[in-house]
Design a protein around this motif. Structure first.
Motif, PDB file in Angstrom:
ATOM      1  N   SER A 111       0.856  -1.182   0.000  1.00 48.84           N
ATOM      2  CA  SER A 111       0.000   0.000   0.000  1.00 48.84           C
ATOM      3  C   SER A 111       0.892   1.231   0.000  1.00 48.84           C
ATOM      4  CB  SER A 111      -0.908   0.005   1.237  1.00 48.84           C
ATOM      5  OG  SER A 111      -1.755  -1.126   1.251  1.00 48.84           O
ATOM      6  N   HIS A 112       0.531   2.210  -0.811  1.00 51.70           N
ATOM      7  CA  HIS A 112       1.310   3.440  -0.900  1.00 51.70           C
ATOM      8  C   HIS A 112       0.479   4.626  -0.439  1.00 51.70           C
ATOM      9  CE1 HIS A 112       4.510   1.502  -3.193  1.00 51.70           C
ATOM     10  NE2 HIS A 112       3.604   1.008  -4.015  1.00 51.70           N
ATOM     11  N   ILE A 113       1.058   5.452   0.399  1.00 49.60           N
ATOM     12  CA  ILE A 113       0.480   6.745   0.736  1.00 49.60           C
ATOM     13  C   ILE A 113       1.278   7.765  -0.052  1.00 49.60           C
ATOM     14  CG2 ILE A 113       0.027   8.421   2.561  1.00 49.60           C
ATOM     15  CD1 ILE A 113      -0.013   6.059   4.518  1.00 49.60           C
ATOM     16  N   LYS A 114       0.644   8.417  -1.011  1.00 53.20           N
ATOM     17  CA  LYS A 114       1.353   9.281  -1.947  1.00 53.20           C
ATOM     18  C   LYS A 114       1.086  10.751  -1.635  1.00 53.20           C
ATOM     19  CE  LYS A 114       1.403   5.880  -5.667  1.00 53.20           C
ATOM     20  NZ  LYS A 114       1.202   5.628  -7.109  1.00 53.20           N
ATOM     21  N   PHE A 115       2.177  11.510  -1.544  1.00 51.79           N
ATOM     22  CA  PHE A 115       2.099  12.945  -1.300  1.00 51.79           C
ATOM     23  C   PHE A 115       2.565  13.699  -2.541  1.00 51.79           C
ATOM     24  CE2 PHE A 115       2.747  11.266   3.031  1.00 51.79           C
ATOM     25  CZ  PHE A 115       1.681  11.869   3.690  1.00 51.79           C
ATOM     26  N   PHE A 116       1.864  14.784  -2.864  1.00 52.93           N
ATOM     27  CA  PHE A 116       2.244  15.616  -4.016  1.00 52.93           C
ATOM     28  C   PHE A 116       2.228  17.078  -3.597  1.00 52.93           C
ATOM     29  CE2 PHE A 116       1.194  18.314  -7.630  1.00 52.93           C
ATOM     30  CZ  PHE A 116       2.124  17.900  -8.574  1.00 52.93           C
ATOM     31  N   GLY A 117       3.299  17.794  -3.917  1.00 47.68           N
ATOM     32  CA  GLY A 117       3.364  19.209  -3.585  1.00 47.68           C
ATOM     33  C   GLY A 117       4.776  19.738  -3.717  1.00 47.68           C
ATOM     34  N   PHE A 118       5.061  20.868  -3.066  1.00 47.62           N
ATOM     35  CA  PHE A 118       6.402  21.426  -3.078  1.00 47.62           C
ATOM     36  C   PHE A 118       7.367  20.414  -2.465  1.00 47.62           C
ATOM     37  CE2 PHE A 118       5.435  26.270  -3.089  1.00 47.62           C
ATOM     38  CZ  PHE A 118       4.550  26.079  -4.136  1.00 47.62           C
ATOM     39  N   ALA A 119       8.570  20.347  -2.993  1.00 50.62           N
ATOM     40  CA  ALA A 119       9.528  19.326  -2.559  1.00 50.62           C
ATOM     41  C   ALA A 119       9.751  19.341  -1.047  1.00 50.62           C
ATOM     42  CB  ALA A 119      10.855  19.513  -3.296  1.00 50.62           C
ATOM     43  N   ALA A 120       9.958  20.533  -0.485  1.00 48.53           N
ATOM     44  CA  ALA A 120      10.217  20.628   0.956  1.00 48.53           C
ATOM     45  C   ALA A 120       9.006  20.195   1.767  1.00 48.53           C
ATOM     46  CB  ALA A 120      10.605  22.058   1.321  1.00 48.53           C
ATOM     47  N   ASP A 121       7.811  20.513   1.275  1.00 51.48           N
ATOM     48  CA  ASP A 121       6.591  20.146   1.992  1.00 51.48           C
ATOM     49  C   ASP A 121       6.335  18.647   1.930  1.00 51.48           C
ATOM     50  OD1 ASP A 121       6.188  22.814   2.546  1.00 51.48           O
ATOM     51  OD2 ASP A 121       4.927  23.148   0.790  1.00 51.48           O
ATOM     52  N   VAL A 122       6.589  18.037   0.780  1.00 53.44           N
ATOM     53  CA  VAL A 122       6.422  16.590   0.649  1.00 53.44           C
ATOM     54  C   VAL A 122       7.382  15.858   1.581  1.00 53.44           C
ATOM     55  CG1 VAL A 122       6.764  14.624  -0.917  1.00 53.44           C
ATOM     56  CG2 VAL A 122       5.495  16.639  -1.691  1.00 53.44           C
ATOM     57  N   GLU A 123       8.621  16.334   1.636  1.00 47.03           N
ATOM     58  CA  GLU A 123       9.600  15.700   2.524  1.00 47.03           C
ATOM     59  C   GLU A 123       9.180  15.847   3.983  1.00 47.03           C
ATOM     60  OE1 GLU A 123      12.448  13.496   3.967  1.00 47.03           O
ATOM     61  OE2 GLU A 123      12.047  13.724   1.827  1.00 47.03           O
ATOM     62  N   ALA A 124       8.650  17.030   4.334  1.00 45.04           N
ATOM     63  CA  ALA A 124       8.186  17.245   5.701  1.00 45.04           C
ATOM     64  C   ALA A 124       7.010  16.325   6.020  1.00 45.04           C
ATOM     65  CB  ALA A 124       7.788  18.702   5.894  1.00 45.04           C
ATOM     66  N   ALA A 125       6.088  16.180   5.076  1.00 49.81           N
ATOM     67  CA  ALA A 125       4.932  15.308   5.280  1.00 49.81           C
ATOM     68  C   ALA A 125       5.364  13.853   5.442  1.00 49.81           C
ATOM     69  CB  ALA A 125       3.962  15.446   4.109  1.00 49.81           C
ATOM     70  N   LEU A 126       6.327  13.421   4.641  1.00 54.70           N
ATOM     71  CA  LEU A 126       6.832  12.056   4.740  1.00 54.70           C
ATOM     72  C   LEU A 126       7.533  11.824   6.080  1.00 54.70           C
ATOM     73  CD1 LEU A 126       8.238  11.486   1.142  1.00 54.70           C
ATOM     74  CD2 LEU A 126       6.382  10.204   2.223  1.00 54.70           C
ATOM     75  N   ALA A 127       8.302  12.815   6.521  1.00 55.11           N
ATOM     76  CA  ALA A 127       9.014  12.677   7.790  1.00 55.11           C
ATOM     77  C   ALA A 127       8.039  12.538   8.948  1.00 55.11           C
ATOM     78  CB  ALA A 127       9.922  13.884   8.011  1.00 55.11           C
ATOM     79  N   LEU A 128       7.005  13.365   8.962  1.00 57.18           N
ATOM     80  CA  LEU A 128       6.023  13.295  10.035  1.00 57.18           C
ATOM     81  C   LEU A 128       5.219  11.997   9.953  1.00 57.18           C
ATOM     82  CD1 LEU A 128       4.921  14.697  12.485  1.00 57.18           C
ATOM     83  CD2 LEU A 128       3.410  16.044  11.012  1.00 57.18           C
ATOM     84  N   THR A 129       4.950  11.528   8.735  1.00 50.74           N
ATOM     85  CA  THR A 129       4.251  10.250   8.552  1.00 50.74           C
ATOM     86  C   THR A 129       5.074   9.100   9.114  1.00 50.74           C
ATOM     87  OG1 THR A 129       3.077  11.009   6.577  1.00 50.74           O
ATOM     88  CG2 THR A 129       3.336   8.637   6.833  1.00 50.74           C
ATOM     89  N   ARG A 130       6.362   9.076   8.794  1.00 51.59           N
ATOM     90  CA  ARG A 130       7.224   7.999   9.292  1.00 51.59           C
ATOM     91  C   ARG A 130       7.266   7.985  10.820  1.00 51.59           C
ATOM     92  NH1 ARG A 130      10.906  10.446   5.415  1.00 51.59           N
ATOM     93  NH2 ARG A 130      10.721   9.384   3.400  1.00 51.59           N
TER      94      ARG A 130
END
Length: 244
Positions: A111-130
Motif C-alpha cells: 500500500s502506498h500513501i502518496k504525497f504531491f506538492g512542493f519538494a520541501a513540503d512533501v519531505e516534511a509530510a513524509l518525515a512526520l508520517t514515518r
C-alpha cells in the motif's frame, strides 16, 4: 487567462530571467549588475515580492513521493495522514499494487500513501508520517503485550491515530492562513496536481469495536510530543516518548 493575469505572468517570467542573470551563470560583471539594477526597479515599480517568485518557481517543480507499507490495505494508523497533508499543504491519496519490491522475482501486496506538492513540503509530510507510523506501532506493540494481545490492536492504533489527527489539526490552526501567499501556494499545488489527471475517490474507515482499546490509543497519542512548527512548510518536530 484575462489581460491582467497575462501581463503579470509575463512580468514574472521577465523577473525570473533577470534573477538568473548572474556571474555564476556565465554573465559578465557588467551584465549581472545591469540585470540586478533592472530587477530592483521592476520589483519596486510593480510591487512583486521575491517570496511570490519563490512560490511560483517551486510550484513548477512539484514532486510526488510515497510512504510504503506492506499489506493489501492501509493500516488503522492512517487517519492522521489527512491532517499531515493539510498541515503542509500537499495532496495525498492511497494506492495498492502487487510489486516485486525486493527484486527477487516474486510479488507481494503493498500500500502506498502518496504525497504531491512542493519538494520541501512533501519531505516534511513524509518525515512526520514515518514518525507517526513508528510511534503508533511501537506503542501498539507495547500495549498488546500487556493487555488483549493483537485482537484489539487495530482499535488501539485507530484511537491513537485519530487523536494524533486532532493534535496535528491544532498545529494547522496555529499556522498562517488566508494570506495572499498561502492562497497562491494552495492554488498552484492544485493546478500542478490537476496536470497529473488523477481522479481521487473517498476513503472509508472502519469503526472501533473495543472502546477501551481505542481510548488507550488516544491516551498514548496525548503522550506523543509533536513539538511545534514555527512556520507552514517547515518540518514538524515529533519525538516519541514511550509509555511510562
Amino acid at each position: 487567462m484575462n489581460t491582467a493575469q497575462s501581463n503579470r505572468e509575463a512580468l514574472l517570467t521577465r523577473i525570473r530571467k533577470l534573477t538568473a542573470m548572474t556571474q555564476a551563470n556565465g554573465c559578465t560583471e557588467a551584465e549581472a549588475g545591469a540585470a540586478a539594477s533592472l530587477l530592483a526597479k521592476l520589483l519596486s515599480a510593480h510591487n512583486v515580492a521575491m517570496s511570490e517568485l519563490e512560490v511560483r518557481t517551486e510550484a513548477a517543480g512539484c514532486v510526488l513521493d510515497s510512504f510504503t507499507e506492506f499489506g493489501s490495505k492501509v493500516g488503522a494508523w492512517t487517519p492522521c495522514i489527512a491532517a499531515i497533508a493539510k498541515l503542509f499543504q500537499v495532496r495525498v491519496w492511497y494506492s495498492r499494487a502487487d510489486e516485486d519490491v525486493l527484486g527477487l522475482g516474486f510479488t507481494t501486496q503493498v500500500s502506498h500513501i502518496k504525497f504531491f506538492g512542493f519538494a520541501a513540503d512533501v519531505e516534511a509530510a513524509l518525515a512526520l508520517t514515518r514518525l507517526c507510523y513508528t510511534a503508533i506501532l511501537t506503542e501498539g506493540e507495547r500495549w498488546a503485550k500487556s493487555n488483549k494481545g493483537k485482537r484489539a490492536l487495530a482499535d488501539f492504533q485507530l484511537g491513537m491515530s485519530m487523536r494524533l489527527r486532532e493534535r496535528i489539526a491544532e498545529l494547522t490552526k496555529a499556522a498562517p492562513t488566508g494570506t495572499a501567499l498561502v492562497v497562491l501556494k494552495h492554488n498552484l499545488v492544485n493546478a500542478e496536481f490537476a496536470k497529473l489527471g488523477i481522479n481521487l475517490g473517498q476513503a472509508t474507515r472502519r469503526a472501533a469495536t473495543d472502546s477501551a482499546a481505542y481510548n488507550a490509543g488516544a491516551a498514548a497519542a496525548n503522550r506523543t510530543d509533536l513539538g511545534r512548527t514555527s512556520r507552514l512548510g517547515q518540518t514538524a518536530a515529533l519525538t516519541h516518548r514511550g509509555t511510562p
